[in-house]
Each structure stands twice: as structure tokens, then as C-alpha cells.
Write an enzyme that holds these catalytic residues in place. Sequence first.
Site, PDB file in Angstrom:
ATOM      1  N   SER A   1       0.844  -1.198   0.000  1.00 19.83           N
ATOM      2  CA  SER A   1       0.000   0.000   0.000  1.00 19.83           C
ATOM      3  C   SER A   1       0.874   1.241   0.000  1.00 19.83           C
ATOM      4  O   SER A   1       1.979   1.242   0.534  1.00 19.83           O
ATOM      5  CB  SER A   1      -0.929   0.013   1.219  1.00 19.83           C
ATOM      6  OG  SER A   1      -0.183   0.124   2.412  1.00 19.83           O
ATOM      7  N   ALA A   2       0.349   2.282  -0.638  1.00 16.01           N
ATOM      8  CA  ALA A   2       1.050   3.568  -0.686  1.00 16.01           C
ATOM      9  C   ALA A   2       0.006   4.672  -0.577  1.00 16.01           C
ATOM     10  O   ALA A   2      -1.174   4.413  -0.321  1.00 16.01           O
ATOM     11  CB  ALA A   2       1.860   3.679  -1.972  1.00 16.01           C
ATOM     12  N   SER A   3       0.438   5.908  -0.776  1.00 17.58           N
ATOM     13  CA  SER A   3      -0.449   7.043  -0.529  1.00 17.58           C
ATOM     14  C   SER A   3      -1.572   7.146  -1.550  1.00 17.58           C
ATOM     15  O   SER A   3      -2.677   7.577  -1.225  1.00 17.58           O
ATOM     16  CB  SER A   3       0.364   8.339  -0.529  1.00 17.58           C
ATOM     17  OG  SER A   3       1.080   8.465  -1.739  1.00 17.58           O
ATOM     18  N   ILE A   4      -1.310   6.755  -2.797  1.00 16.75           N
ATOM     19  CA  ILE A   4      -2.293   6.914  -3.860  1.00 16.75           C
ATOM     20  C   ILE A   4      -3.129   5.653  -4.058  1.00 16.75           C
ATOM     21  O   ILE A   4      -4.317   5.719  -4.343  1.00 16.75           O
ATOM     22  CB  ILE A   4      -1.591   7.280  -5.190  1.00 16.75           C
ATOM     23  CG1 ILE A   4      -0.838   8.608  -5.040  1.00 16.75           C
ATOM     24  CG2 ILE A   4      -2.584   7.365  -6.339  1.00 16.75           C
ATOM     25  CD1 ILE A   4      -1.718   9.806  -4.831  1.00 16.75           C
ATOM     26  N   ALA A   5      -2.504   4.482  -3.919  1.00 11.74           N
ATOM     27  CA  ALA A   5      -3.199   3.234  -4.247  1.00 11.74           C
ATOM     28  C   ALA A   5      -2.658   2.090  -3.404  1.00 11.74           C
ATOM     29  O   ALA A   5      -1.658   2.244  -2.688  1.00 11.74           O
ATOM     30  CB  ALA A   5      -3.022   2.928  -5.734  1.00 11.74           C
ATOM     31  N   GLN A   6      -3.322   0.949  -3.503  1.00 10.61           N
ATOM     32  CA  GLN A   6      -2.796  -0.261  -2.883  1.00 10.61           C
ATOM     33  C   GLN A   6      -3.030  -1.447  -3.817  1.00 10.61           C
ATOM     34  O   GLN A   6      -3.814  -1.366  -4.766  1.00 10.61           O
ATOM     35  CB  GLN A   6      -3.398  -0.509  -1.510  1.00 10.61           C
ATOM     36  CG  GLN A   6      -4.855  -0.906  -1.450  1.00 10.61           C
ATOM     37  CD  GLN A   6      -5.327  -1.028  -0.002  1.00 10.61           C
ATOM     38  OE1 GLN A   6      -4.911  -0.280   0.884  1.00 10.61           O
ATOM     39  NE2 GLN A   6      -6.219  -1.981   0.257  1.00 10.61           N
ATOM     40  N   VAL A   7      -2.346  -2.571  -3.523  1.00  9.94           N
ATOM     41  CA  VAL A   7      -2.297  -3.702  -4.448  1.00  9.94           C
ATOM     42  C   VAL A   7      -2.834  -4.954  -3.766  1.00  9.94           C
ATOM     43  O   VAL A   7      -2.478  -5.249  -2.616  1.00  9.94           O
ATOM     44  CB  VAL A   7      -0.847  -3.932  -4.929  1.00  9.94           C
ATOM     45  CG1 VAL A   7      -0.747  -5.192  -5.766  1.00  9.94           C
ATOM     46  CG2 VAL A   7      -0.353  -2.726  -5.716  1.00  9.94           C
TER      47      VAL A   7
ATOM     48  N   LYS B   1      -4.258  -3.194  -8.812  1.00  7.02           N
ATOM     49  CA  LYS B   1      -3.906  -1.929  -8.160  1.00  7.02           C
ATOM     50  C   LYS B   1      -5.148  -1.048  -8.163  1.00  7.02           C
ATOM     51  O   LYS B   1      -5.734  -0.798  -9.221  1.00  7.02           O
ATOM     52  CB  LYS B   1      -2.757  -1.247  -8.908  1.00  7.02           C
ATOM     53  CG  LYS B   1      -2.264   0.035  -8.272  1.00  7.02           C
ATOM     54  CD  LYS B   1      -1.040   0.565  -9.033  1.00  7.02           C
ATOM     55  CE  LYS B   1      -0.476   1.820  -8.388  1.00  7.02           C
ATOM     56  NZ  LYS B   1       0.746   2.296  -9.095  1.00  7.02           N
TER      57      LYS B   1
ATOM     58  N   ASP C   1      10.525   6.836 -11.999  1.00  8.13           N
ATOM     59  CA  ASP C   1      10.297   6.586 -10.564  1.00  8.13           C
ATOM     60  C   ASP C   1      11.032   5.306 -10.165  1.00  8.13           C
ATOM     61  O   ASP C   1      10.470   4.411  -9.539  1.00  8.13           O
ATOM     62  CB  ASP C   1       8.791   6.461 -10.298  1.00  8.13           C
ATOM     63  CG  ASP C   1       8.444   6.653  -8.820  1.00  8.13           C
ATOM     64  OD1 ASP C   1       9.303   7.182  -8.078  1.00  8.13           O
ATOM     65  OD2 ASP C   1       7.334   6.280  -8.418  1.00  8.13           O
TER      66      ASP C   1
END
Length: 543
Positions: free
Chosen positions: A131-137, A152, A287
Site C-alpha cells: 500500500s502507498a499514498s495513492i493506491a494499494q495492491v 492496483k 520513478d
Amino acid sequence: MTPGELRRLYLIIRVFLSYGLDELIPNIRLTLPLRVGRHLFFWLPNRHKDKPLGERLRLALQELGPVWIKFGQMMSTRRDLFPPAIADQLALLQDRVAPFDGALARKHIEIAMGGPLETWFDDFEQEALASASIAQVHTARLKENGQEVVLKVIRPDILPIIKADVRLMYRLAGWVPKLLPDGRRLRPREVVREYEKTLLDELNLLREAANAIQLRRNFEDSPMLYIPEVYSDYCRESVLVMERIYGIPVSDIAALEDQGTNMKLLAERGVQVFFTQVFRDSFFHADMHPGNIFVSYEHPHDPLYIGIDCGIVGSLNKADKRYLAENFIAFFNRDYRRVAELHVDSGWVPCDTNVEDFEFAIRTVCEPIFEKPLAEISFGHVLLNLFNTARRFNMEVQPQLVLLQKTLLYVEGLGRQLYPQLDLWTTAKPFLESWLRDQVGLPAVIRALKEKAPFWAEKFPELPELVYDSLQQHKLLQQSVDKLTTQMQGQQQRQGQSRYLFGVGATLLVSGTILFLANAVEISIGFIVAGVLAWFIGWRRTS
């Protein structure tokens, strides 16, 4: 401001003051109200006096949440804005956020897909893989063939948060030119606008899918880089479905060494992948931090990178690539005059820049770099020094070059982490020289002719008519020029006669005046009348 914005602004002020970031306010007359206003928040002392300023700024951004974390990450690449100690701390920001509820993720995916998840997928794992700030998997299997995939999904509540925080950033950016002596040059509103565009691009997973498909095509059957397959039929703006990969995180040096990975070759291939993306494809993964790069378990003696998360990409046009390659080669040949000329020729600095002064500034900043062995010289810091020097000569910020610099720093740091003896210049120079030869040699001419052949084949039947029209236009233009020349000659002749008559008239008037004063009245009247008549005729000729 809305009540919600005021609450958010108070939270930002509270966090910044609790980390003592009021130290960033310059001690000048314009900021006096802010420094006085600081005392109104007397209940918010600096609770982290034992930490340096850069670390306090990083911790404050982490506390403010994902939007500010990503903003800090972007700012870490703008080393023209911050001293190294702060920029280095910003580079340590980690985009790690607790996952949101898996049931909510499932619901959001079903809304995007337009039906129950089981229609397309089996074995959907509600616990997030990452998981991250914009999305998660999340992981699952395709129902049609059992292929393991990852889904995602964009955080359902992230867009209102982004919009609210970005509005506040714009307001804060509007204060910067008023508060900082150098604030206008920093162009804070443009910085926020660039960040807003990056964030909104990341929210569109169809864009990321297209980027991944392009990168996969560019490196199809490559022994250096593998990009997982994207299943476009299942992708939506808020959902991305792609092949699940297995590999060792590139930052796990111990695991790589345990499986006998050829670390020297792995490090060199990272450099080759980067320069291939930039110069061959004009399309690079921007990135490439360690969290997005893995190494395949297969063939450790012939290691293969696996790249994920293609949300941010960069591209360079043909002119930028040419000038960048020549800049690198000129720099390492210590030809600073050529570096200065290239910046002017490319339009990166104004055309009226004093080349001698610019050359001297580059030499002053860059020559000390060569006190180190070539193997220890950082390409990323070479670019950084060049761009920072150029900005003193009014170089406009080039977003594509900022992305390139950030990516190069990632690649370089990663390569030396894998193999500390990596000589980036030895690895890159043959590639750059070969690419430049290919751009100016006979193959480049033949390639250009092939590219233009369809255009000229289409235009060739029209060529006689175009030639005839051109000759007719030239004839008409020549007639117009001849007519204009004749008119100008006549006008110049009349102006010459007018000046002569004005001179004669003035002489007669002065003479008549002298004769009148000498009591030769009758003769003086004749002179004066003749003078007035000469002036009148001269004036008529100018009309």
C-alpha cells in the site's frame, strides 16, 4: 477559505511549529508580522530541538500525510531550492501508508468493473500485498486462464484530500514571493502546478497501463529489463490489472549475494537500461527508486531487472538528447567552453548570455570534481552542478530534465550500492559516443531520407505547380519592390529640394531682416516676400 480549509491550515501550522520549522522564516522586514504572529501560538513549542532542521522538516511532512510526503519527495530533486542537508533528508521520505480495508477495496473494484469480482477473478486476496499514498495492491487469478495477477486500486477517499491540500499549497505559494527576497525566481506556483499534474496523472491508472505497455514493448526479449504484462481489457481509470511477478527487491543486497548474483553485471545493466531508455527510446521510467525494482530469481549469473509502477515517466525530444549527450562528453573532456555554448545553442539559457562568464562559472563549480577519480564522480551531481550554475544565468526550469536528474541519481545510487566500484563513466561513455555517431553519420542521413520519403512522394506531383506559384510570387514581389524603390527615390528627391528651399528661404528672411534694420525698407520687403515664398514652396513639396 472554507471551514475545512481553515481546520487543515491550523493542522499544518501546528505540525510545522511543533517541529520548529518557523526557523525557515527569513529575518527580514516583510516577515515581521509572521514572526510576531508566531508568539500567538505560544502553546506550540518546538518539541524536537535535538534534531537538525532537515530531519525535522522530513518528520513534519511525514506527519502531514501522503500528499505532503509526495511533495517532499518531488522537492528532493530540486536541489536548486534547498541546501544539500535538507534535500538529502527529503530524499529519505518513504511513501508508506497503512492499507485501507480490503472489503472497501473489493467494493471499489466492483464499482469500477461494473459487476461482482467473481465474474473476472478467482482467489481475490482481501489483505493488501502493498500500500502507498495513492493506491494499494491486491492479488488474484484471472478466471479465464488462472494467470496470477495483481490489482492496483486507487484509494477511494484520496481525490478530495489531494484537492484540498493542493488548494492550500497554491495559497502558501502565493505568499512565497512576498516573504522571500528570491521568492519570485523560485516560481512557487509553477512548482505546485507541476506537482498537481504529477498527482493527477498518477490517479489515472489507464495512463500507467499505457506507460507499462510502451516500456514492455521497448524491452521485449531484452536480457536487461522485464516489464510485467498489462491486461488492458480489465483496466479502468481507478483499477490496473497486471501480471504478478516474483523477484528479489533490488535493495536486498544480502539475498542477491546469497543466490550468487553477478553484482558487477547487475550494476552495469542498471546504467545501460537507463541510457537505453533515455537515448534510444526517448521514454524513461522516472520513478526508479528501490521499491519499484526487483531482480529475477532466474539466471543469477545473467541477472534480469523487473520494473513495476510506471505511473511517472519522462521523455526527451531529439534536440534535448543531442545536447545532453554532448554536454556529458564535453564535461568529462573538461571542455567547459563547449558546455557553455551547448547551453546557449539549445536555448536552455538566453541567447544573449555572456559565454565567457558562463564558461568561467561552470569551470569554477565543476573543476574541483575532477580532483576525484573518474569512478567516484557522480553523473547526477554533474547534472546538478551544471543546472544550478545555469540557473544563475536565467536558465528556465526544464521539467523533463528535472525528472531525468532525479532518475539518474536513483540509478547511480543503486548501482554503487550493488557494486561500489562501479565506474559509471566507463559504462556510459561508449553508449553515448555510439549514439552520437549514429545521429550524425551516414546511417542517420539514410534514416532521415526514409522517414521523409512518404512525404516527398505525396508532394512530388504538386512540385511543378509549387515552383510556378513561387516564381509568380517572386515576380510580383520584385515589381512591388521596384515600385516602392521608385517612390522612395522620388520622395528623397522632393525632400532634398525642400531642404534646399528651406535653406534659401531662411537666408532671404535673415537678409531681409538685416536690410530692414538698415532702413533699406523696399529692398528688405522683396527679400522677405521671396523668403516666405521659398518656405511655402518647400513645405508644399514635403506634403
